[in-house]
Design an enzyme around this catalytic site. Structure first.
Site, PDB file in Angstrom:
ATOM      1  N   ASP A   1       0.843  -1.197   0.000  1.00  0.00           N
ATOM      2  CA  ASP A   1       0.000   0.000   0.000  1.00  0.00           C
ATOM      3  C   ASP A   1       0.877   1.244   0.000  1.00  0.00           C
ATOM      4  OD1 ASP A   1      -2.850   1.199   0.714  1.00  0.00           O
ATOM      5  OD2 ASP A   1      -1.368   2.234   1.959  1.00  0.00           O
TER       6      ASP A   1
ATOM      7  N   TYR B   1       3.126   9.785  -0.592  1.00  0.00           N
ATOM      8  CA  TYR B   1       4.219   9.219   0.210  1.00  0.00           C
ATOM      9  C   TYR B   1       5.580   9.448  -0.444  1.00  0.00           C
ATOM     10  CZ  TYR B   1       0.424   6.529   2.493  1.00  0.00           C
ATOM     11  OH  TYR B   1      -0.728   6.138   3.136  1.00  0.00           O
TER      12      TYR B   1
ATOM     13  N   LYS C   1      -2.726   5.827  -4.179  1.00  0.00           N
ATOM     14  CA  LYS C   1      -3.816   6.761  -3.852  1.00  0.00           C
ATOM     15  C   LYS C   1      -3.611   8.089  -4.567  1.00  0.00           C
ATOM     16  CE  LYS C   1      -3.620   4.714   0.752  1.00  0.00           C
ATOM     17  NZ  LYS C   1      -2.177   4.595   1.040  1.00  0.00           N
TER      18      LYS C   1
ATOM     19  N   HIS D   1      -7.533   9.490  -1.754  1.00  0.00           N
ATOM     20  CA  HIS D   1      -6.834   9.461  -0.462  1.00  0.00           C
ATOM     21  C   HIS D   1      -7.689  10.056   0.670  1.00  0.00           C
ATOM     22  CE1 HIS D   1      -2.416   9.326   1.099  1.00  0.00           C
ATOM     23  NE2 HIS D   1      -3.254   9.073   2.081  1.00  0.00           N
TER      24      HIS D   1
END
Ligand code: NAD
Length: 284
Positions: free
Chosen positions: A52, A57, A82, A115
């Site tokens: 994930d 990120y 996401k 997200h």
């Protein structure tokens, strides 16, 4: 494009679109570029077959490279990423998806999530319509959301005619999300738990450590087991190889009904993350 079949040591959940997602995956939030390749490699070596990540990120490229260089067939690994808040909207979502796929280095994605709902921007309906387009083109297997509350889900389902496959939400014993989980069950949405260990804080809770002693397991294993037995998909994170392996070794024991009830009684509604009704990071 070939999606996952039931082949790994981890049992799967069948999503409402027929695709399979492993019940246990590996999250890479706050794993920095530079460390992500080794961390994901360690997770794949430990047996995880679901990773994930998220555009936000900043580590999609290393996630993709670790999966590709592992030699594990692409179709054996379930990959989630996401769409970030600033990319919500129909056209911007299509562009952001291409950018994520470019960084991942894949030609299809297993699961794409919005997200955060960012209700004040009022763009999650158009965003999900773009997800539907990408899914109809065969570029994504499953489309879902993250951090959606019941009113956001109702509106999304009502206006797009499609029930998201997954809602990935903050969920751990101190925030057990009973009402939202019941809504998911009623509508066929799979519940995926983020910060399943309360970002580590709940590992020291005396209730958790006592149960860990009773079953001869670690606090992290007890919490992951609690999620699995509730029916949650769970994606713990660690950058420490021994903990990555420890968090995967959760299929050889069970919590009894009393232990499950005791853990669920820790629910105080306390979040470690932001409130989905107001969180709007990334917006101008
Ligand atoms: P987590 O609950 O998985 O906790 C991770 C922390 O727990 C580690 O940094 C470490 O400090 C500790 N830990 C992990 N295993 C341990 C062990 N065996 N023994 C002792 N300590 C241990 O927190 P998280 O990273 O916030 O959440 C997991 C994943 O969920 C993320 O990596 C990300 O993929 C996802 N996530 C999604 C959202 C979202 O908005 N959708 C938000 C946060 C996280």
């Amino acid at each position: 494009m070939t999606f996952r079949s039931e082949s790994s040591a981890v049992p799967s959940v069948i999503l409402n679109d027929g695709h399979l997602i492993p019940r246990l995956g590996f999250g890479v939030f706050q794993v920095p570029e530079g460390q992500t390749f080794d961390t994901v490699t360690a997770a794949l070596e430990a047996g995880y077959r679901s990773i994930d990540t998220a555009a936000a990120y900043g580590n999609e490229a290393e996630v993709g490279r670790a999966i590709t260089e592992s030699g594990i067939p692409r179709e054996d690994v379930f990959v989630t990423t996401k769409l970030w808040n600033s990319d919500q909207g129909y056209d911007s979502t299509l562009r952001a998806f291409d950018a994520s796929m470019e960084r991942l280095g894949f030609d299809y994605l297993d699961l794409y999530l919005i997200h955060w709902p960012v209700p004040q921007a009022d763009r999650y309906i158009d965003t999900f319509r773009a997800f539907q387009t990408l899914k109809s083109q065969g570029r994504i297997g499953s489309i879902g959301v993250s951090n959606f509350q019941i009113d956001h889900l109702r509106r999304l389902i009502g206006e797009t005619g499609e029930v998201p496959a997954v809602n990935q939400i903050e969920l751990h014993p101190a925030l057990a999300q009973t009402t939202l989980r019941a809504f998911h069950a009623e509508h066929g949405i799979a519940t995926e738990a983020w910060s399943p260990l309360g970002q580590g804080a709940e590992l020291k809770d005396p209730t958790v450590t006592t149960i860990a002693e009773q079953v001869g397991r670690t606090p992290a294993q007890v919490l992951i087991r609690w999620h699995l037995q509730l029916g949650n998909i769970v994606i713990p994170k660690s950058v420490t190889p021994s903990r990555i392996r420890e968090n995967f070794d959760v299929f050889g024991f069970e919590l009894d009904a009393d232990q499950m009830t005791t853990l669920s009684a820790l629910d105080t509604g306390s979040r470690v993350g932001p409130d989905p009704d107001t969180f709007a990071m990334g917006l101008d």
